[in-house]
Design an enzyme around this catalytic site. Sequence first.
Site, PDB file in Angstrom:
ATOM      1  N   HIS A 153     -10.785 -14.085   0.427  1.00 14.79           N
ATOM      2  CA  HIS A 153     -10.108 -13.089   0.289  1.00 14.79           C
ATOM      3  C   HIS A 153     -11.278 -12.065  -0.724  1.00 14.79           C
ATOM      4  O   HIS A 153     -10.858 -11.318  -1.685  1.00 14.79           O
ATOM      5  CB  HIS A 153      -8.844 -12.998  -0.527  1.00 14.79           C
ATOM      6  CG  HIS A 153      -7.213 -13.785  -0.150  1.00 14.79           C
ATOM      7  ND1 HIS A 153      -6.344 -13.969  -0.727  1.00 14.79           N
ATOM      8  CD2 HIS A 153      -7.693 -13.956   1.097  1.00 14.79           C
ATOM      9  CE1 HIS A 153      -5.582 -14.463   0.161  1.00 14.79           C
ATOM     10  NE2 HIS A 153      -6.429 -14.751   1.662  1.00 14.79           N
ATOM     11  N   ARG A 192      -4.557  -6.506   0.981  1.00 12.38           N
ATOM     12  CA  ARG A 192      -4.317  -7.970   0.985  1.00 12.38           C
ATOM     13  C   ARG A 192      -5.848  -8.561   1.153  1.00 12.38           C
ATOM     14  O   ARG A 192      -6.802  -9.021   0.157  1.00 12.38           O
ATOM     15  CB  ARG A 192      -3.813  -8.877   1.881  1.00 12.38           C
ATOM     16  CG  ARG A 192      -3.938 -10.025   1.699  1.00 12.38           C
ATOM     17  CD  ARG A 192      -2.909 -11.203   2.429  1.00 12.38           C
ATOM     18  NE  ARG A 192      -2.763 -13.029   2.120  1.00 12.38           N
ATOM     19  CZ  ARG A 192      -3.677 -13.466   2.607  1.00 12.38           C
ATOM     20  NH1 ARG A 192      -3.956 -12.806   4.006  1.00 12.38           N
ATOM     21  NH2 ARG A 192      -3.754 -14.615   2.070  1.00 12.38           N
ATOM     22  N   GLY A 242      -3.105 -10.461   6.610  1.00 17.77           N
ATOM     23  CA  GLY A 242      -1.626 -10.862   6.457  1.00 17.77           C
ATOM     24  C   GLY A 242      -2.021 -12.402   6.009  1.00 17.77           C
ATOM     25  O   GLY A 242      -2.899 -13.173   6.235  1.00 17.77           O
ATOM     26  N   GLU A 302      -2.876  -6.487  10.159  1.00 19.00           N
ATOM     27  CA  GLU A 302      -2.676  -4.881  10.617  1.00 19.00           C
ATOM     28  C   GLU A 302      -3.726  -4.610  11.244  1.00 19.00           C
ATOM     29  O   GLU A 302      -5.201  -4.562  10.274  1.00 19.00           O
ATOM     30  CB  GLU A 302      -1.701  -5.155   9.606  1.00 19.00           C
ATOM     31  CG  GLU A 302      -0.332  -5.195   8.568  1.00 19.00           C
ATOM     32  CD  GLU A 302      -0.262  -4.697   6.966  1.00 19.00           C
ATOM     33  OE1 GLU A 302       0.922  -5.332   6.816  1.00 19.00           O
ATOM     34  OE2 GLU A 302      -0.993  -4.116   6.898  1.00 19.00           O
ATOM     35  N   TYR A 313      -0.480   0.302   1.600  1.00 12.76           N
ATOM     36  CA  TYR A 313      -0.044  -0.506   2.283  1.00 12.76           C
ATOM     37  C   TYR A 313       0.671  -1.568   1.917  1.00 12.76           C
ATOM     38  O   TYR A 313       0.638  -2.726   2.749  1.00 12.76           O
ATOM     39  CB  TYR A 313      -1.796  -0.450   3.049  1.00 12.76           C
ATOM     40  CG  TYR A 313      -2.120   0.331   3.364  1.00 12.76           C
ATOM     41  CD1 TYR A 313      -1.790   1.227   4.803  1.00 12.76           C
ATOM     42  CD2 TYR A 313      -2.586   2.035   2.990  1.00 12.76           C
ATOM     43  CE1 TYR A 313      -1.977   2.437   5.252  1.00 12.76           C
ATOM     44  CE2 TYR A 313      -3.013   3.030   2.965  1.00 12.76           C
ATOM     45  CZ  TYR A 313      -2.632   3.093   4.651  1.00 12.76           C
ATOM     46  OH  TYR A 313      -3.326   4.724   4.916  1.00 12.76           O
ATOM     47  N   ASP A 370       7.651  -2.165   7.116  1.00 13.96           N
ATOM     48  CA  ASP A 370       8.400  -1.940   5.850  1.00 13.96           C
ATOM     49  C   ASP A 370       9.411  -1.868   6.199  1.00 13.96           C
ATOM     50  O   ASP A 370      10.736  -1.445   6.078  1.00 13.96           O
ATOM     51  CB  ASP A 370       8.117  -1.272   4.483  1.00 13.96           C
ATOM     52  CG  ASP A 370       8.523  -0.903   3.649  1.00 13.96           C
ATOM     53  OD1 ASP A 370       9.110  -2.423   2.713  1.00 13.96           O
ATOM     54  OD2 ASP A 370       8.361  -0.158   2.763  1.00 13.96           O
TER      55      ASP A 370
END
Length: 354
Positions: free
Chosen positions: A145, A207, A226, A232, A242, A251
């Site tokens: 990440h 993320r 994700g 996404e 976000y 959401d």
Amino acid sequence: MKPIRGTCLLLGAVFLAGCSAPTPPPLPAAESQTTSKPLASGLEAPWSMVYVKDTLLVSERDSGRILEVAESGQHREVSRINDLAAKGEGGLLGLAFLAPDKLYAYSTAESGNRIQQFTVQGSAGHLSLSAPQTLLDSLPSANIHNGGRMAIGPDGMLYASVGDASNPGQAQDLQALGGKILRMAPDGSIPEDNPFENSLVYSYGHRNVQGLAWSDDGSMYASEFGQNTFDELNVIEAGGNYGWPEVEGKDGANGQYTDPIAQWPPSEASPSGMAILDGTAYLANLRGEVLRTVALHAPATEHELLDGRLGRLRDVLVDPGGSLLVLTNNTDGRGRPGPGDDRIVRIHPGQADG
């Protein structure tokens, strides 16, 4: 609508071998009878592509090399980042170019991720880079990440994605730079019209964004990994939240966070680099091993192209002639390298949907 696999484009038919690798065999023909030949081959964990003065440059994550790739397929080292901490997903990641002569690179050092600026010198076949000037350092880094995608927006500003670096909570913390998309002036300073005062943060609640692109109307889009639920595709608005780590994907009725315009299970996608051409977003998928198209005027309209024929796909770029270059990523430790991997393949969208 069920995705249509591999039927909407014609792949470039002229093989141009890379000078540092043996000639790979042709890729197998898909059911649609399209053919595929790489522009360049023999790349080592490549990550990002950018055009500089009509010359293609490619970054290699683990070696720290920045390569110049000629139309002949030959590639040569333009520069190498020697103080690299290439661990896990870290290393030399994104590249961006601002005319007439500024190249930006996002890389991992022992002290964290950083953004450096180089001056480009010379012409095609003889490009060289100045010593780097560090614009921003000590960005959050980890084995996973790291974000790392960069792009110059239509406003002339430099945008960069920073991952949550395995610390999801910082994505919602506006005092931290992890889990964000940053916006800065070409010299690394904070633009006065950024959404948060005295902050590089442009959007948050991310993320691990690895794709950035703009449509012809100036709208900004980002592709995002994700965790277990949804990857996404988002429209990025200044100051937007976000949702990560509070929510993955849409959401729903809550409405507290900005919803994606498209989402997919990570096992089918893992979208990395992206490009927009003629109103269609093209997303390079790693785990999904497809080049996914999304019609921006109707995001539910999707096609899956290439269908595993090239393996993991890391980046996609519009070339000066209006075709697409697709970068494979099978030598990064997670793929299944074939002869000639990794490669750059030129494709012609033709009548692709969107």
